[in-house]
Design a protein around this motif. Structure first.
Motif, PDB file in Angstrom:
ATOM      1  N   SER A  61       0.800  -1.234   0.000  1.00  0.00           N
ATOM      2  CA  SER A  61       0.000   0.000   0.000  1.00  0.00           C
ATOM      3  C   SER A  61       0.832   1.282   0.000  1.00  0.00           C
ATOM      4  O   SER A  61       0.284   2.355  -0.254  1.00  0.00           O
ATOM      5  CB  SER A  61      -0.941   0.004   1.210  1.00  0.00           C
ATOM      6  OG  SER A  61      -1.919  -1.007   1.069  1.00  0.00           O
TER       7      SER A  61
ATOM      8  N   LYS B 254       0.296   3.204  -3.183  1.00  0.00           N
ATOM      9  CA  LYS B 254      -0.970   3.851  -3.544  1.00  0.00           C
ATOM     10  C   LYS B 254      -0.861   5.361  -3.743  1.00  0.00           C
ATOM     11  O   LYS B 254      -1.437   5.908  -4.698  1.00  0.00           O
ATOM     12  CB  LYS B 254      -2.038   3.549  -2.496  1.00  0.00           C
ATOM     13  CG  LYS B 254      -2.461   2.093  -2.419  1.00  0.00           C
ATOM     14  CD  LYS B 254      -3.385   1.860  -1.232  1.00  0.00           C
ATOM     15  CE  LYS B 254      -3.719   0.397  -1.043  1.00  0.00           C
ATOM     16  NZ  LYS B 254      -4.490   0.172   0.198  1.00  0.00           N
TER      17      LYS B 254
ATOM     18  N   PRO C 103     -10.277  -6.713  -5.306  1.00  0.00           N
ATOM     19  CA  PRO C 103      -9.435  -7.057  -4.161  1.00  0.00           C
ATOM     20  C   PRO C 103     -10.220  -6.997  -2.861  1.00  0.00           C
ATOM     21  O   PRO C 103     -11.350  -6.501  -2.835  1.00  0.00           O
ATOM     22  CB  PRO C 103      -8.365  -5.973  -4.202  1.00  0.00           C
ATOM     23  CG  PRO C 103      -9.075  -4.787  -4.769  1.00  0.00           C
ATOM     24  CD  PRO C 103     -10.024  -5.334  -5.786  1.00  0.00           C
TER      25      PRO C 103
ATOM     26  N   ASN D 186      -9.829  -5.947   1.443  1.00  0.00           N
ATOM     27  CA  ASN D 186      -9.076  -5.022   2.283  1.00  0.00           C
ATOM     28  C   ASN D 186      -8.132  -5.778   3.203  1.00  0.00           C
ATOM     29  O   ASN D 186      -8.273  -6.984   3.419  1.00  0.00           O
ATOM     30  CB  ASN D 186     -10.033  -4.151   3.097  1.00  0.00           C
ATOM     31  CG  ASN D 186     -10.809  -3.202   2.201  1.00  0.00           C
ATOM     32  OD1 ASN D 186     -10.260  -2.581   1.296  1.00  0.00           O
ATOM     33  ND2 ASN D 186     -12.116  -3.091   2.448  1.00  0.00           N
TER      34      ASN D 186
ATOM     35  N   SER E  37      -5.998   2.740   4.691  1.00  0.00           N
ATOM     36  CA  SER E  37      -5.368   1.909   3.662  1.00  0.00           C
ATOM     37  C   SER E  37      -6.331   0.886   3.069  1.00  0.00           C
ATOM     38  O   SER E  37      -6.033  -0.309   3.005  1.00  0.00           O
ATOM     39  CB  SER E  37      -4.129   1.199   4.226  1.00  0.00           C
ATOM     40  OG  SER E  37      -3.306   0.732   3.178  1.00  0.00           O
TER      41      SER E  37
ATOM     42  N   ASN F  82      -7.915  -1.152   0.332  1.00  0.00           N
ATOM     43  CA  ASN F  82      -7.540  -1.622  -1.005  1.00  0.00           C
ATOM     44  C   ASN F  82      -8.653  -1.433  -2.021  1.00  0.00           C
ATOM     45  O   ASN F  82      -8.405  -1.094  -3.185  1.00  0.00           O
ATOM     46  CB  ASN F  82      -7.162  -3.102  -0.953  1.00  0.00           C
ATOM     47  CG  ASN F  82      -5.881  -3.355  -0.200  1.00  0.00           C
ATOM     48  OD1 ASN F  82      -5.043  -2.468  -0.075  1.00  0.00           O
ATOM     49  ND2 ASN F  82      -5.739  -4.551   0.333  1.00  0.00           N
TER      50      ASN F  82
ATOM     51  N   SER G  95      -3.616  -4.857  -9.733  1.00  0.00           N
ATOM     52  CA  SER G  95      -2.714  -5.120  -8.604  1.00  0.00           C
ATOM     53  C   SER G  95      -1.618  -4.073  -8.497  1.00  0.00           C
ATOM     54  O   SER G  95      -1.067  -3.847  -7.422  1.00  0.00           O
ATOM     55  CB  SER G  95      -2.102  -6.520  -8.730  1.00  0.00           C
ATOM     56  OG  SER G  95      -1.330  -6.635  -9.904  1.00  0.00           O
TER      57      SER G  95
ATOM     58  N   LEU H 174      -2.215  -1.456  -6.013  1.00  0.00           N
ATOM     59  CA  LEU H 174      -2.054  -1.888  -4.627  1.00  0.00           C
ATOM     60  C   LEU H 174      -0.607  -2.224  -4.308  1.00  0.00           C
ATOM     61  O   LEU H 174      -0.309  -2.776  -3.244  1.00  0.00           O
ATOM     62  CB  LEU H 174      -2.943  -3.114  -4.362  1.00  0.00           C
ATOM     63  CG  LEU H 174      -4.387  -3.003  -4.859  1.00  0.00           C
ATOM     64  CD1 LEU H 174      -5.132  -4.299  -4.600  1.00  0.00           C
ATOM     65  CD2 LEU H 174      -5.093  -1.832  -4.190  1.00  0.00           C
TER      66      LEU H 174
END
Length: 846
Positions: free
Chosen positions: A414, A417, A454, A456, A475, A477, A511, A514
């Motif tokens: 993360s 991100k 996804p 979390n 955070s 996802n 992905s 993330l």
């Protein structure tokens, strides 16, 4: 005798000529064809020769002779200094190359190279015509797949100096001319000595003296004939013939050594007896003792290792040097290298990364390959100058060991991100910190359409309606993935990543948003990518040195002048990102307290106990294999990583180790610094009160949400602030005795008894969420705001005309009644009659 008489006599004495026998037509035709072909070939040869001659003349005309500077190999020590001018290292040729004079090189070494590399070295003028023509003919016959080359030792020396390894006729012609020119100014011994001091003689070894030390722990003058032939055999391909690189290499080296000894015998350099004794000699390769390996006097720091790799790369690029020539320049030319290292910061990092208390998982593990590892880098965000780095757990035992701070590639989780999703989307005006995304189960994996992806980090839980600020803090996802797919788009993410020097043209998949990268990153990549957030949106290339001068003070490299920078984001974007990531360290994933302290993991205090503002982002990869924290203050950006060489799931007790390492280093670095805040809001930032569930201006019911007031103050880039009023919070009447399958009260009808009817504030999703399997209550109840959602179109199923009397009054007096866990707050404003509920397309129960 008169002339006419002579003629007469001649006529009388001249015998009769025999009549020539005419050849057959076949022979005449054959002769004519051969003659014609010969004429054509000769003509073509002349034409081709002319063309070739012209080309050769052109190649030679454009070639430049080798200069004295290029030939010069000195023994001067190079010095490395920190940012304050203090000497931190001496780089000597003896560490990887020791230059030797002619008198120190044994004849056996000289003759071994001549015998195997260039048997006519003593007689040719720089180019061996016979060998050159042979190589050329084989090149033509095999269509470019010749088994041997035509290069003499002199030509190899030229190639080593220039670094030109192009496989072209032009290069070979120019190289031959340069070699012939070189032979006019140097003796054969000078050429051979220069060659033997330059060549690669093993893995990481250059020159015959360094090879003698590495393989036999001797000076070159003390080597035996067998040992000389062994070293001469490595040069052809160190990767194949360096005997210290495995048993196969040792066997190949022995075969080549014997080939060289055979040639030396054949060419008369040694006797049969000397040959046989050398063949029979059992070579004993030197194995350094543990104490020699661990000697700190010969082990460079991670910072020095990195500086040397960067200086070498830049010398090669600027001066068109080969790798060997650049190494010689560094190790033997008396350079002065001025680095960006802050020695105090480096000392702190070294102490923390060699402290077993920061790596408790390693207390009972002695095998370095099995131990937990960590790495960190600290950068000055205003200059891009690297202040310190450490590349592993524990004491560094060898130079040029793997530096995990600069060389490894791992997924970032993360921590990726902010740079892959949120900053680009804010910069493009696609989202704001107040933008609300519905954090509910999504299905983005097309190969598993019925499996949420996804999910979390807090597996199986969702926040429901959540704004970007809170999504970064927690955070989430699912939010990042939705912003990436539905707002930003992969191509924009890739474009913005390139602005911070993370080039991922082929990784535009979910992905990546993330941090699940195919080609990973390291702490240097991440620290540099976060620099714009604290540097008004400007990306500055990270550098490890500022300049390099020669022994006379002339500037060879000016890194600050060549340093690249560019605008990564608007200044307003940088401010907004820092504002949100400050929440990460005060109330988010980096806000936990370090055990037995009153200090949060992401918090920094000086020695007076005053808090210095920080911001940052945590990162966790799949199955908890890697942990990251990229955090920054107004002074420094620090990126830390924790994991294992072979990725494996971390124990729960290790989950905060990247944060702990960052905290320990950064608190000590800031100990003597004054409190300093991040830059104030730039022009173009506005403040607005908003509803955090809609991202819009507050409506009449936002303050009366059952969870408390949902009104908050938020920053916006001017022009992106909301203009409309909240339409998520609504007021409705429900029958607290009638529930849907999830336990939520259903809308009241005219038949519901007044004492069971309450007015409540609900949320209504802009896009209704319908579980794929409505009977699976777990998916819906996992959404934390699900219980506060209006059950749209679902009315009381208990009371109807047959069971109850129509309600004739309002619910005055029942506002504070509790039912099914709801506490009814005081409500202001008008009640929304049931009949005025917007039509949501669902059937209404009469």
């Amino acid at each position: 005798m008169k002339p006419n008489e002579k003629a007469a006599v001649g006529n009388e004495e001249q015998p009769k000529k025999k009549k020539k026998k005419r050849s057959s037509p076949y022979a005449q035709f054959t002769f004519a064809v051969v003659k014609t072909v010969l004429v054509i070939l000769i003509s073509l040869g002349c034409v081709f020769g002319g063309i070739l001659g012209g080309a050769v003349f052109g190649y030679v005309k454009n070639a430049t002779p080798i200069t004295a500077d290029q030939l010069d190999i000195t023994k001067l020590t190079s010095f490395i200094y920190d940012k304050d001018g203090n000497e931190i290292a001496q780089i000597k040729g003896s560490e990887n190359r020791v230059l030797v004079e002619h008198s120190e090189i044994p004849d056996n070494m000289r003759n071994a190279f001549i015998a195997i590399e260039d048997s006519r070295f003593r007689s040719h003028n720089g180019m061996d015509i016979k060998r050159f023509v042979g190589a050329a003919m084989e090149y033509i016959i095999t269509f470019g797949n010749a088994s041997y080359g035509g290069s003499t030792i002199t030509q190899q020396l030229v190639k080593n100096i220039t670094g030109n390894e192009e496989s072209t006729i032009k290069r070979k012609v120019q190289e031959a001319w340069q070699a012939m020119a070189l032979e006019n100014v140097l003796t054969k011994d000078q050429i051979l000595d220069n060659y033997m001091n330059r060549i690669t003689t093993g893995s990481g070894v250059y020159g015959v003296q360094a090879a003698a030390k590495k393989f036999f722990n001797k000076d070159v003058k003390d080597l035996s004939l067998a040992e000389c032939a062994c070293i001469a055999g490595i040069t052809k391909s160190p990767g194949l013939y360096d005997p210290t690189l495995g048993e196969k290499n040792k066997a190949r080296n022995k075969d080549r050594q014997e080939t060289i000894l055979d040639e030396m015998l054949r060419q008369g350099y040694i006797s049969q007896n000397e040959h046989d004794e050398a063949i029979a000699e059992q070579l004993k390769f030197y194995q350094p003792k543990d104490e020699d390996k661990k000697s700190s006097a010969s082990v460079q720091s991670y910072f020095v290792d990195y500086v040397l790799t960067q200086v070498k790369k830049d010398l090669m690029k600027k001066y068109n040097l080969s790798s060997d020539a650049a190494s010689i320049k560094i190790y033997n030319s008396g350079l002065n290298i001025y680095t960006t290292q802050d020695s105090n910061i480096q000392k702190i990092m070294t102490e923390e990364f060699t402290n077993i208390k920061n790596f408790p998982a390693n207390e009972k593990i002695s095998n370095p390959d099995m131990q937990a590892q960590g790495a960190m880098i600290v950068v000055d965000p205003t200059t891009g100058q690297i202040r310190g780095m450490y590349g592993q757990y524990g004491t560094k035992e060898v130079s040029f060991a793997l530096n995990r701070a600069t060389d490894m590639k791992r997924q970032a989780g993360s921590s990726f991100k902010p740079i892959a999703v949120y900053a680009p989307a804010i910069d493009l005006g696609l989202i704001t910190p107040g933008t609300v995304i519905d954090d509910v189960p999504v299905y983005m994996d097309t190969t598993k359409p019925n499996t949420p992806y996804p999910t979390n980090a807090e597996s199986g839980t969702y926040q429901g309606l959540i704004n970007i600020r809170k999504a970064i803090t927690k955070s989430q996802n699912v939010v990042a993935a939705q912003v990436f797919r539905d707002y930003l788009k992969p191509e924009n993410s890739i474009k913005y990543l390139k602005k911070v020097n993370i080039d991922r043209p082929d990784e535009g998949y979910i992905s990546m948003a993330l941090g699940g990268l195919r080609d990973g990153v390291n702490p240097l990549d991440m620290a540099a990518a976060f620099v714009p957030f604290v540097n008004q949106g400007m990306y500055v290339e990270p550098i490890s040195y500022t300049k390099v001068t020669d022994d006379k003070g002339n500037v060879l490299l000016d890194r600050k002048q060549d340093q690249k920078s560019n605008v990564a984001y608007k200044e307003t974007t940088a401010f907004l990102m820092t504002s949100m990531m400050k929440d990460v360290v005060t109330s988010g994933t980096a806000a936990g307290y370090i055990p037995d302290t009153n200090l949060r993991y992401g918090q920094v205090k000086n020695k007076e106990g005053k808090t210095i503002p920080t911001a940052g982002k945590t990162g966790t990869t799949e199955d908890y294999r890697d942990k990251w924290f990229v955090g920054y203050s107004p002074y420094y950006v620090g990126a830390s990583w924790y994991g294992y060489n072979t990725p494996k799931s971390l124990k729960k007790t290790e989950w905060n180790q990247a944060l702990l390492l960052w905290n320990k280093v950064m608190n000590r670095i800031h100990s003597n610094l004054e409190v300093k805040d991040f830059d104030p809001a730039p022009e173009g930032i506005v403040k607005k009160s908003i509803c955090i569930d809609s991202g819009k201006l507050p409506g009449p019911y936002c303050a009366s949400d059952p969870r408390g007031s949902r009104i908050s103050t938020e920053y916006f880039a001017k022009g992106t602030e909301p203009k409309d009023e909240c339409d998520v919070h609504i007021l409705a009447k429900v029958d607290i005795s009638s529930k849907d399958i999830y336990g939520r009260p259903l809308l009241a009808t005219e038949y519901c008894p007044p004492n069971l009817v309450q007015e409540k504030v609900f949320i209504r999703r802009p896009v209704p969420y319908l579980p794929k399997d409505p009977s699976n209550k777990s998916l819906a109840t996992a959404i934390k705001d699900w219980m506060y959602e209006l059950p749209q179109g679902e009315y009381c199923t208990i009371h109807n005309a047959l069971t109850s009397h129509p309600a004739s009054s309002s619910n005055t007096g029942n506002e504070n009644q509790t039912g099914n866990g709801f506490t009814v707050p005081p409500i202001g404003g008008e009640t929304l009659p049931i009949e005025e509920l917007p039509d949501d397309g669902m059937d209404v129960i009469p």
